[in-house]
Design an enzyme around this catalytic site. Structure first.
Site, PDB file in Angstrom:
ATOM      1  N   GLU A   1      -4.485  -4.754  -1.968  1.00 23.98           N
ATOM      2  CA  GLU A   1      -3.593  -3.465  -2.265  1.00 23.98           C
ATOM      3  C   GLU A   1      -3.083  -3.100  -2.660  1.00 23.98           C
ATOM      4  OE1 GLU A   1      -6.541  -0.653   0.926  1.00 23.98           O
ATOM      5  OE2 GLU A   1      -5.357  -2.068   2.305  1.00 23.98           O
TER       6      GLU A   1
ATOM      7  N   GLU B   1     -14.210  -5.578   1.557  1.00 26.91           N
ATOM      8  CA  GLU B   1     -14.012  -5.267   2.654  1.00 26.91           C
ATOM      9  C   GLU B   1     -15.088  -4.083   2.366  1.00 26.91           C
ATOM     10  OE1 GLU B   1     -10.049  -3.442   3.646  1.00 26.91           O
ATOM     11  OE2 GLU B   1      -8.710  -4.747   2.998  1.00 26.91           O
TER      12      GLU B   1
ATOM     13  N   HIS C   1       0.820  -1.003  -0.094  1.00 24.53           N
ATOM     14  CA  HIS C   1      -0.164  -0.099   0.566  1.00 24.53           C
ATOM     15  C   HIS C   1       0.459   0.676   0.306  1.00 24.53           C
ATOM     16  CE1 HIS C   1      -3.900   1.508   1.393  1.00 24.53           C
ATOM     17  NE2 HIS C   1      -3.845   1.922   0.687  1.00 24.53           N
TER      18      HIS C   1
END
Length: 754
Positions: free
Chosen positions: A483, A557, A432
């Site tokens: 991510e 998510e 990320h």
């Protein structure tokens, strides 16, 4: 043909410090990844020896450690000044390193500015040492020309390993096994193991806090290091089943009157098959009854095929029926060389006409994202922790878990098979912080992106996960990670996944940031999209395909269960009316807080920043359905009700039961009808409402409302769905869902005052 990921593993007789910053080197001397099937030598001899327990440890700065000459690995190295640490365990939880919590950032941000694949100069190394004597069974296996391997099931972040001063190997990706052949090291160490099983051996591990692998492990979690999963030795006989790959398909009959069928196919790879004569295979049901068996000649590649079988019960989260396959390797003298056992669940999971189906039925994931975490042990969780988590899921109508964001302990998959939970098995990868800084996204800057130097490590990570977990019926979907933006490396991972497994879908959310890489996922997956945005996709499609949705949709998510959250969850469950909406996974399962003893002797839960850690994302680690001590948070009740498979609508003259289960009726449940007068129960009865899976039905109820109306301001008519019989995860009478309606009473507020 050899696997491309396995071909990239280095073979070396000495360690090299350069591996730490070379992304093309992610393992040295590591054995090829294989299935986690159970086996015993002969029929009963346990082949494993645990090396868990107390080890010696000392923390060094990386610049002061020479892994190439490795004086600390010598048998006679003086380690009297080392401290003690429990394995499995974390260096941070044992007080050797400081706790650090960051979400997007890397833990070195603001202190140093290494450029990938380089690592910070302030890099710690834990030198672990343990002495052991080889168990007699393992020593006998060596005497009989067998082998012994050494496996680290979890180690962060990179390990160099020596046995009796001999370099054994190097490993990264600490969430899948690093297994090394130590046969020769044992035989050539201090004392010949085959002649003297009581000889003491010295195992040394240099465990690095950071390596180039750290760039691939920027998950939203506490940055914890050390040997955090079990370490063990395992003996293998000379002729050994190296790996098992199963296909256990279930086909529902498409015509009334025809029988459902199941078929088992298994591919076994044997080492030294010439020393075996036959392979005897037996499939038994849960009561021990034989449902299929075969005997065939032994050669290098064994293919088992049951043919079409009837009267086989399918596996699902609703009814997790398991069978046991036993494979015996029989020698030319008739003696059993090795016995392999593998639990099997017959089920077929596919994407059909844009919809994910299990055994032919459209599935809806009522899921949560789960970190492995305990307030006292960090990610070194116990079997009891895992069982507690499974029970919580079953009791709160959670039917699916995404292993965010790494493969979990092997025992977790066994529990999910046994109790019935669906899994998205996720590769150990998140980068990320390489493409997001100060809330500005630059997905084109992400690692691994399209950088060829990272491809081998990333493909190896998904390969190791899939080879280990392939045979678990609970695993429905493979995930490329989390991510980490997108790029050609993900195409390589996707292709590799489907080469190994052409049947299970592959999931990856990161392509939404680079739509030109939509082909790396079989599922449209997004994070925290509003319900109306999801509805637009379900009606119109994605930005790349505006003529309608092309892929099934999940929210990998959503809800973000921090504080007093989950209040608008009904907006998402309402989307289940769209066939291509297939549920979501709540972020996340359990608060990540560390129980800390204060100077006054009391303890409290501490979050990011409480340990002086900077950078830090503070209490952002506290966003679970469970508190860190594993007690349910209040919002878990909202989730339980909205995730319930049985919906109950109550009126003054009936109860309407909607059974959203795919396979089981409501006949085994009991429905308790109650009247509450101003909140107090005054009447109750029990009924059986038998509604087939996928059906709805209304049942007349003769509520004795008039008997209680005059003495109450308000009556609540309630129908509670409860377990009719005790099961592994709850007692009889446990409530799974309820429905209510309110009836005005005759008693007024004035009456109450009088």
């Amino acid at each position: 043909m050899a696997d491309t990921a396995e071909l990239a593993i280095v073979h070396a007789t000495t360690a090299s410090a350069s591996w730490l910053t070379d992304p093309t080197v992610f393992a040295a001397n590591r054995k090829p990844a294989h299935s986690s099937h159970r086996y015993v030598i002969g029929e009963t001899s346990e082949p494993k020896q645990s090396l868990d327990g107390e080890w010696k440890v000392r923390i060094e700065q990386a610049r002061n450690v020479d892994v190439e000459s490795a004086p600390f690995a010598a048998v006679d190295f003086e380690d009297g000044d080392f401290g003690a640490i429990e394995v499995p365990g974390h260096l941070q939880m044992a007080g050797y390193l400081k706790n650090k919590y960051v979400n997007i950032q890397y833990p070195w941000d603001g202190h140093e500015d290494p450029q990938a694949p380089n690592i910070p100069e302030n890099n710690h190394v834990a030198i672990y040492r343990r002495r052991f004597a080889l168990d007699a069974q393992l020593a006998r296996t060596l005497e009989n020309d067998g082998t012994v391997s050494l496996t680290f099931h979890g180690a962060a972040t990179a390990i160099y390993v020596w046995l009796d001063g001999t370099f054994v190997g190097y490993g990264e990706d600490g969430f899948t096994p690093s297994e090394f052949d130590v046969t020769e090291a044992l035989r050539n160490g201090n004392g010949n193991a085959a002649d003297s099983p009581e000889a003491e051996h010295t195992l040394t591990v240099a465990c690095y806090e950071y390596s180039s692998a750290s760039w691939l492990e920027d998950q939203d979690f506490w940055r914890l290091h050390g040997l955090f999963r079990t370490v063990e030795l395992a003996a293998q006989p000379h002729t050994h089943v190296e790996t098992v790959q199963l296909e256990a398909d279930y086909t529902a009959a498409d015509t009334a009157g025809k029988a459902d069928t199941a078929e088992l196919n298994a591919a076994l790879t044997l080492r030294n098959p010439a020393d075996a004569m036959t392979i005897e295979s037996t499939l038994r049901d849960g009561d021990g009854n034989v449902v299929w068996e075969s005997t065939q000649a032994c050669n290098g590649e064994i293919a088992l095929n049951s043919g079409k079988m009837t009267n086989i019960a399918p596996w699902s989260a609703e009814s997790p029926t398991l069978y046991t396959l036993t494979v015996r390797v029989v020698g030319h003298d008739g003696a059993i060389i090795e016995t392999v056992t593998q639990k099997i669940g017959f089920r077929t999971f596919r994407i059909e006409n844009g919809i994910m189906t299990l055994n032919g039925k459209r599935i809806v994931f009522k899921g949560a994202d789960r970190h492995e975490f305990d307030a006292k042990r960090g990610r070194a969780i116990t079997r009891e922790d895992m069982l507690s988590d499974v029970v919580f899921c079953k009791r709160h109508n959670i039917n699916a878990i995404r292993t965010s964001h790494y493969p979990n302990q092997e025992y977790w998959y066994d529990l999910c098979d046994e109790y019935g939970l669906y899994l998205i098995d996720e590769t150990n990868m998140e980068t990320h912080g390489t493409w997001v800084a100060n809330n500005v996204e630059r997905p084109e800057d992400g690692i691994p992106g399209s950088r060829p130097e990272w491809e081998g490590a990333c493909v190896d990570r998904i390969n190791s996960m899939m080879r280990r977990d392939y045979n678990h019926p609970s695993v429905l979907i493979w995930s490329l990670g989390n991510e980490s933006s997108a790029g050609e490396v993900f195409r390589a991972m996707y292709r590799h996944a489907h080469t190994i497994d052409p049947n299970r879908p592959v999931h990856y959310e990161g392509s939404v940031h680079m739509r030109e890489f939509e082909d790396v996922t079989d599922i449209e997956s997004r994070m925290y999209a509003h319900a109306d945005e999801i509805e637009r996709y379900l009606n119109d499609g994605s930005p790349a395909h505006t003529d309608g949705p092309k892929k099934p949709y999940i929210s990998c998510e959503y809800m973000h269960a921090m504080g007093n959250s989950c209040g608008n969850m009904d907006e998402y469950t309402a989307l289940e009316r769209y066939p291509m909406y297939q549920g979501g996974f709540i972020w996340d399962f359990i608060d990540q807080a560390i129980e800390t003893k204060l100077p006054d002797g009391t303890t409290r839960m501490c979050y990011g920043g409480d340990f002086g850690d900077r950078p830090s994302d503070y209490e952002f680690s506290g966003d679970g359905l469970l508190f860190a001590d594993r007690t349910p948070s209040p919002k878990a009740q909202e989730v339980k009700q909205l995730y319930a498979n049985v919906k109950i609508a109550v009126s003054v003259d009936e109860a309407r039961i909607t059974n959203d289960n795919l396979f089981v009726s409501t006949g085994d449940y009991r429905f308790v009808l109650r009247i509450l007068a101003d909140g107090k129960p005054v009447w109750s009865t029990t009924r059986r409402f038998d509604v087939a899976a996928g059906e709805s039905a209304s049942f007349e109820v003769d509520w004795p409302v008039d008997d209680y109306r005059s003495n109450a301001e308000e009556l609540v008519l309630e129908v509670s769905q409860q377990l009719g019989n005790a099961c592994d995860w709850a007692p009889a009478g446990y409530e799974l869902a309820f429905g209510q309606c309110v009836v005005a009473g005759a008693k007024t507020t004035a009456d109450a005052v009088d």
